[in-house]
Enzyme design. Structure first.
Site, PDB file in Angstrom:
ATOM      1  CG  ASP A 218       1.160   2.782   0.758  1.00 22.50           C
ATOM      2  OD1 ASP A 218       1.222   1.935  -0.147  1.00 22.50           O
ATOM      3  OD2 ASP A 218       1.023   2.467   1.953  1.00 22.50           O
ATOM      4  CG  HIS A 241       5.346   1.927  -1.019  1.00 22.51           C
ATOM      5  ND1 HIS A 241       4.734   1.359   0.061  1.00 22.51           N
ATOM      6  CD2 HIS A 241       6.270   2.786  -0.508  1.00 22.51           C
ATOM      7  CE1 HIS A 241       5.267   1.852   1.193  1.00 22.51           C
ATOM      8  NE2 HIS A 241       6.196   2.723   0.858  1.00 22.51           N
TER       9      HIS A 241
END
Ligand SMILES: *[C@@H]1O[C@H](CO)[C@@H](O)[C@H](O)[C@H]1NC(C)=O
Ligand SMILES: *[C@@H]1O[C@H](CO)[C@@H](O)[C@H](O)[C@H]1NC(C)=O
Ligand SMILES: *[C@@H]1O[C@H](CO)[C@@H](O)[C@H](O)[C@H]1NC(C)=O
Ligand SMILES: *[C@@H]1O[C@H](CO)[C@@H](O)[C@H](O)[C@H]1NC(C)=O
Length: 395
Positions: A218, A241
Site C-alpha cells: 500500500d 502506492h
C-alpha cells in the site's frame, strides 16, 4: 560486621548483573528479565517488566534486546518516564500469526514518552501472511488488523536502523508525535499484501523521515490529517502506492495538512508517485492542504507520477457528484523526471467548489508509454516554469 559487608557486596554484584551503568546510561538486558530468545517462549511479561524498570530509572537508560528470535505477543510501553530512554533491538521480534490473538489494533506500542530512541539494527517480523486473507477492509468496514509499531504522544524522539517485515497492517503508525526523526529504516511486505502502508503519520508535527527503503502493498508513506511540517528525503519507494497526503475531507471535523516536503526521493514501479487525495464530500467540514514542495524526484515506471485527486472515492462510498471542501494551495512540483506506465503523467483533478490555488510545475520531464504522456488540469490555478514534458496544462 564481616558478613554484612559480604552481603552488601553480594547484593551489589547481583544488582550489577541485572543492569550496568555504561557512560552514565543504565543498561537493562531483557535476558536478565527471563526473556528467552528461542522463537517459541512468549516474552511479553519479561518485556513489560524490563520496560517498567527502565522507565522508572531516574536518568538515561537503555533496554538491550540481544541477538536471537523473541516470540512476543502484543505489548504497550507506557510513559511518562524519567529521562532519555533507549530501546535497542539487536534481535528479531516475532509476532503471533493469528490476528485473533490480538485484543488491540497494534502489536508493539509506545505511548506518552519524551526522548525515546528505538534503534539497534534488529527486525520486527509481523508475520502478516496468515492474517492478510482476513483483511476485510477492502470493502470499507472491518476490524483492523494490528499495526506492527504504534507511537502515540511521543515527543523529541527517534527511530533508526530498524527493519520491519510483513506487517499485518501498517508497519509504523505515528499519531500525535512532535519532533520525531525516522531514519535508516527498511520496511517490506509483498506488493499484493493489503493495507501494509510503510509509515502512516497523523496529528503530528515536525516529523522527518529520511534515508529509508520502503517496499509494501500500500502507501509507502501516508500523511493523514492534522499534520504540520512533515519532511521526507532520500526515501526509496516501491513497490507500493507511493507517497500520499490524505485521504482528507470525509469527516465532520476540519482537517488540515500544513507543510510537507518530499525531496530527493525515488519511486520504482509504484501505483502513484506523489499524490494528494480528498473525498468529494460536500457535507464534510472542510479544511486545507497547503505549503507542499516536491523536489528532485525520480519516477521509474510509475502509473500516476503526479496526481492531485479531489474525487477520491474508493468502493463508491461517496456521492461522486459531490465536490471536495478541502482547499488545496501553494503546492510546488519541481525537478520531477522519469517514466510513467500510463499516459497520465501529470493529473491535477481539483474541486469544482474549491479550485486548487497557486500550483507550480517546474522542470518536469516524464515519458509515457510509447513516448506519449499527458498533463491534465481541472479547476486549477497556477503556473509552470522551465522544462515541461509533457506540455503543461498550466500556463
Ligand atoms: C521461528 O518460528 C517460525 C514459526 O514456527 C518459523 O517460521 C521461523 O522460521 C522461525 N525462525 C527462526 C529464526 O528460527
Ligand atoms: C509534545 O509536543 C507538543 C507540541 O510541541 C505539545 O503540545 C505537547 O504538550 C508535548 N507533549 C508532552 C508530553 O510533552
Ligand atoms: C537533496 O539533494 C541535493 C543535491 O544532492 C542536496 O544539495 C540537498 O541537500 C538534498 N536535500 C535533502 C533534504 O536531502
Ligand atoms: C508556500 O509553501 C512554502 C513551503 O512550505 C512556504 O515556505 C511558503 O511560505 C508558502 N507561501 C505562501 C504564500 O504561503
Amino acid at each position: 560486621m564481616y558478613s554484612r559487608l559480604v552481603l552488601q557486596t553480594l547484593s551489589l554484584l547481583a544488582f550489577s548483573f541485572v543492569c550496568t551503568l555504561i557512560h552514565g546510561t543504565k543498561v537493562f538486558n531483557v535476558l536478565h528479565y527471563k526473556a528467552v530468545p528461542n522463537n517459541k517462549t512468549e516474552n511479553s511479561k519479561a518485556f513489560m517488566k524490563v520496560w517498567v524498570d527502565s522507565c522508572r530509572w531516574k536518568g538515561k537508560s537503555r533496554i538491550v534486546i540481544p541477538h536471537g528470535t523473541y516470540y512476543l505477543g502484543s505489548v504497550v510501553f507506557r510513559g511518562p518516564c524519567n529521562g532519555r530512554k533507549e530501546f535497542m533491538i539487536k534481535g528479531v521480534l516475532r509476532a503471533p500469526t493469528s490476528p485473533d490473538l490480538f485484543l488491540t489494533d497494534h502489536w508493539i506500542s509506545f505511548q506518552n514518552i519524551n526522548n525515546l530512541i528505538i534503534y539497534g539494527g534488529g527486525t520486527l517480523d509481523g508475520q502478516g501472511a496468515v492474517a492478510w486473507p482476513y483483511n476485510s477492509c477492502q470493502t470499507g468496514s472491518c476490524k483492523p488488523l494490528p499495526v506492527s509499531l504504534r507511537l502515540d504522544f511521543i515527543n523529541d524522539s527517534a527511530i533508526s536502523n530498524i527493519k520491519s517485515i510483513n506487517s499485518k497492517n501498517f508497519h509504523f503508525n505515528i499519531f500525535s508525535c512532535y519532533r520525531l526523526g525516522i531514519r535508516h529504516v527498511t520496511l517490506s511486505a509483498p506488493p499484493d499484501s493489503p493495507n501494509t502502508d510503510g509509515i502512516h503519520v497523523s496529528g503530528s508535527g515536525d516529523v522527518s523521515i529520511d534515508t529509508s527503503v520502503i517496499s509494501t502493498g500500500d502507501d509507502c508513506i501516508s500523511i493523514g490529517p492534522g499534520n504540520q511540517r512533515i519532511r521526507i528525503s532520500n526515501v526509496m519507494c516501491g513497490p507500493g502506492h507511493g507517497i500520499s497526503v490524505g485521504s482528507m475531507g470525509k469527516s465532520d471535523v476540519k482537517e488540515n495538512v500544513d507543510g510537507v516536503s518530499v525531496v530527493n526521493c525515488t519511486f520504482i514501479g509504484t501505483l502513484n508517485g506523489v499524490q494528494i487525495k480528498t473525498w468529494p464530500d460536500s457535507q464534510a467540514a472542510g479544511g486545507f492542504a497547503s505549503g507542499f514542495v516536491y523536489d528532485n524526484i525520480l519516477m521509474k515506471n510509475v502509473d500516476n507520477p503526479i496526481f492531485i485527486n479531489q474525487q477520491y472515492c474508493p468502493f463508491n462510498l461517496c456521492n461522486p457528484q459531490g465536490s471536495s471542501k478541502i482547499q488545496i494551495s501553494n503546492i510546488t512540483f519541481r525537478n520531477i523526471w522519469g517514466t510513467s506506465t500510463t499516459k497520465d503523467a501529470v493529473k491535477l483533478d481539483c474541486s469544482k467548489t474549491n479550485p486548487c490555488q497557486d500550483i507550480a510545475l517546474e522542470n518536469i520531464y516524464l515519458i509515457g508509454p510509447a513516448g506519449f504522456a499527458s498533463s491534465s488540469c481541472s479547476n486549477v490555478q497556477g503556473k509552470s516554469r522551465g522544462l515541461q514534458k509533457p506540455r503543461s496544462c498550466l500556463n
